[in-house]
Design a protein around this motif. Structure first.
Motif, mmCIF file in Angstrom:
data_model
loop_
_atom_site.group_PDB
_atom_site.id
_atom_site.type_symbol
_atom_site.label_atom_id
_atom_site.label_comp_id
_atom_site.label_asym_id
_atom_site.label_seq_id
_atom_site.Cartn_x
_atom_site.Cartn_y
_atom_site.Cartn_z
ATOM 1 N N GLU A 236 0.822 -1.213 0.000
ATOM 2 C CA GLU A 236 0.000 0.000 0.000
ATOM 3 C C GLU A 236 0.854 1.261 0.000
ATOM 4 N N VAL A 237 1.959 1.230 0.748
ATOM 5 C CA VAL A 237 2.856 2.380 0.803
ATOM 6 C C VAL A 237 3.538 2.594 -0.555
ATOM 7 N N VAL A 238 3.930 1.509 -1.215
ATOM 8 C CA VAL A 238 4.507 1.620 -2.555
ATOM 9 C C VAL A 238 3.532 2.325 -3.492
ATOM 10 N N GLU A 239 2.280 1.917 -3.453
ATOM 11 C CA GLU A 239 1.274 2.491 -4.347
ATOM 12 C C GLU A 239 1.073 3.975 -4.077
ATOM 13 N N VAL A 240 1.034 4.358 -2.817
ATOM 14 C CA VAL A 240 0.860 5.769 -2.463
ATOM 15 C C VAL A 240 2.031 6.598 -2.985
ATOM 16 N N ILE A 241 3.247 6.107 -2.809
ATOM 17 C CA ILE A 241 4.423 6.851 -3.261
ATOM 18 C C ILE A 241 4.445 6.950 -4.781
ATOM 19 N N ALA A 242 4.169 5.841 -5.476
ATOM 20 C CA ALA A 242 4.162 5.863 -6.938
ATOM 21 C C ALA A 242 3.121 6.848 -7.462
ATOM 22 N N HIS B 184 8.423 -6.694 3.693
ATOM 23 C CA HIS B 184 7.611 -7.885 3.453
ATOM 24 C C HIS B 184 7.949 -8.458 2.072
ATOM 25 N N ASP B 185 7.977 -9.779 1.969
ATOM 26 C CA ASP B 185 8.349 -10.423 0.704
ATOM 27 C C ASP B 185 7.438 -10.009 -0.446
ATOM 28 N N GLU B 186 6.138 -9.877 -0.172
ATOM 29 C CA GLU B 186 5.195 -9.562 -1.247
ATOM 30 C C GLU B 186 5.366 -8.145 -1.789
ATOM 31 N N THR B 187 6.108 -7.313 -1.059
ATOM 32 C CA THR B 187 6.316 -5.929 -1.494
ATOM 33 C C THR B 187 7.392 -5.830 -2.568
ATOM 34 N N ILE B 188 8.304 -6.785 -2.633
ATOM 35 C CA ILE B 188 9.471 -6.657 -3.508
ATOM 36 C C ILE B 188 9.079 -6.580 -4.979
ATOM 37 N N ASP B 189 8.178 -7.444 -5.444
ATOM 38 C CA ASP B 189 7.772 -7.409 -6.854
ATOM 39 C C ASP B 189 7.095 -6.096 -7.206
ATOM 40 N N VAL B 190 6.338 -5.547 -6.264
ATOM 41 C CA VAL B 190 5.653 -4.281 -6.525
ATOM 42 C C VAL B 190 6.658 -3.135 -6.608
ATOM 43 N N LEU B 191 7.718 -3.205 -5.798
ATOM 44 C CA LEU B 191 8.783 -2.213 -5.903
ATOM 45 C C LEU B 191 9.341 -2.172 -7.325
ATOM 46 N N LYS B 192 9.589 -3.343 -7.880
ATOM 47 C CA LYS B 192 10.196 -3.423 -9.206
ATOM 48 C C LYS B 192 9.308 -2.795 -10.276
ATOM 49 N N THR B 193 8.014 -3.075 -10.216
ATOM 50 C CA THR B 193 7.124 -2.611 -11.269
ATOM 51 C C THR B 193 6.670 -1.171 -11.074
ATOM 52 N N PRO C 205 20.934 -0.091 -4.398
ATOM 53 C CA PRO C 205 20.970 -1.283 -3.538
ATOM 54 C C PRO C 205 22.383 -1.634 -3.108
ATOM 55 N N ASN C 206 22.508 -2.209 -1.908
ATOM 56 C CA ASN C 206 23.782 -2.822 -1.536
ATOM 57 C C ASN C 206 23.775 -4.269 -2.020
ATOM 58 N N LEU C 207 24.836 -5.005 -1.742
ATOM 59 C CA LEU C 207 24.937 -6.368 -2.275
ATOM 60 C C LEU C 207 23.851 -7.278 -1.729
ATOM 61 N N ASP C 208 23.538 -7.163 -0.431
ATOM 62 C CA ASP C 208 22.489 -8.005 0.144
ATOM 63 C C ASP C 208 21.150 -7.736 -0.534
ATOM 64 N N GLU C 209 20.859 -6.464 -0.782
ATOM 65 C CA GLU C 209 19.587 -6.104 -1.416
ATOM 66 C C GLU C 209 19.549 -6.543 -2.871
ATOM 67 N N ALA C 210 20.687 -6.412 -3.572
ATOM 68 C CA ALA C 210 20.745 -6.862 -4.967
ATOM 69 C C ALA C 210 20.575 -8.375 -5.065
ATOM 70 N N ARG C 211 21.126 -9.098 -4.087
ATOM 71 C CA ARG C 211 20.949 -10.558 -4.084
ATOM 72 C C ARG C 211 19.480 -10.923 -3.905
ATOM 73 N N ILE C 212 18.778 -10.179 -3.051
ATOM 74 C CA ILE C 212 17.345 -10.425 -2.860
ATOM 75 C C ILE C 212 16.575 -10.092 -4.141
ATOM 76 N N LEU C 213 16.905 -8.975 -4.767
ATOM 77 C CA LEU C 213 16.196 -8.542 -5.971
ATOM 78 C C LEU C 213 16.417 -9.489 -7.144
ATOM 79 N N LEU C 214 17.633 -10.026 -7.257
ATOM 80 C CA LEU C 214 17.982 -10.848 -8.414
ATOM 81 C C LEU C 214 17.998 -12.338 -8.129
#
Length: 273
Positions: free
Chosen positions: A86-92, A119-128, A139-148
């Motif tokens: 929900e926060v992603v949507e508001v910011i976008a 939250h795991d379900e937020t990551i895909d929404v961040l991308k789109t 992103p740092n390396l830990d975040e890039a590993r999660i994203l990719l």
């Protein structure tokens, strides 16, 4: 009319003062701009780690964003901690409505202490929803590993990862390599349609590195607000962070990973005509 170059930080609050909104506002002020804020979450944390996270309701975040954008000219936006769809949507939606010139998105997913902040379900929404709207993601390396969902263990793999994130819709990526164990530090800047740049710097032996990612992204946003080109804004922000770490490395704040010295070289506020 005269006014200050202004940066809006959209991020979580750190009760310990070393990261999040607190670090962002200190950085923006130290570099000579005016900081405004919209808080996405409250955290109970200190130099030892995060105890609890309390999400700000999406509707109230919308009110914060509208209050700032409708009244104050925003030159650049820094986005940090986001932990719900929900926060992603508001910011976008706010970015689409108010169209700030620059958006630096630090996809905060893991705290320095290792605590997961999203939250795991937020990551895909961040991308789109947010990646295509950002001028730069950091992103740092830990975040890039999660994203990719892949290991990143070398500078060559950092180059590949940054280009892969570009292919996923990011206009530009600064992949931070501070988590690689080495005597030298490497960060990779990839901009769509341009050659990849590698920034190299000395490792500084300090336990006071809490909030370095927040500080770097807000410093980049501030330099963009001050009209520096992206590559130069990144270089200047990295220099500021390194010097702030060096200035604070022998100071004790708390019993864990302390903050940088954000005010080691306070610049006067810039005034534009």
């Amino acid at each position: 009319m005269k006014r200050y170059p202004t940066v809006l930080t959209i991020a979580g609050s750190d009760s310990g003062g070393g990261a999040g909104i607190q670090a962002d506002l200190k950085t923006i002020a130290a570099l000579g701009a005016y900081g405004t804020s919209a808080i996405t979450a409250l955290t109970a944390q200190n130099t030892r780690g995060v105890r609890a996270i309390h999400a700000v309701p999406a509707g109230f975040l919308r009110e914060q964003l509208e209050a700032v954008f409708e009244d104050i000219t925003i030159d650049a936006v820094k986005i940090g901690m986001i932990n719900t769809v929900e926060v992603v949507e508001v910011i976008a939606d706010a970015l689409d409505r108010f169209r700030p010139a620059f958006v630096v998105f630090d996809p905060v997913m893991v705290a320095t202490s290792g605590a997961k902040l999203i939250h795991d379900e937020t990551i895909d929404v961040l991308k789109t929803r947010l990646f295509p709207r950002a001028t730069l993601i950091t992103p740092n390396l830990d975040e890039a590993r999660i994203l990719l969902q892949k290991p990143i263990e070398s500078v060559d793999q950092m180059r590949e990862a940054a280009e892969e994130l570009i292919a996923q819709g990011c206009p530009a990526v600064l992949l931070k390599g501070g988590h690689l164990v080495a005597a030298r530090l490497y960060d990779v800047l990839a901009v769509r349609g341009e050659p990849v740049q590698v920034f190299e710097s000395d490792y500084i032996d300090s336990k006071n590195v809490h909030g370095t990612g927040c500080t770097l992204s807000s410093a980049i946003a501030t330099h963009l607000a001050l009209n520096y080109p992206l590559s130069e804004a990144v270089a200047l922000a990295k220099k500021y962070v390194s010097e702030a770490i060096q200035a604070g490395k022998d100071v004790t704040t708390g019993h864990g990973s302390g903050p940088l010295n954000h005010s080691y070289s306070q610049k006067p506020m810039v005034i534009r005509s």
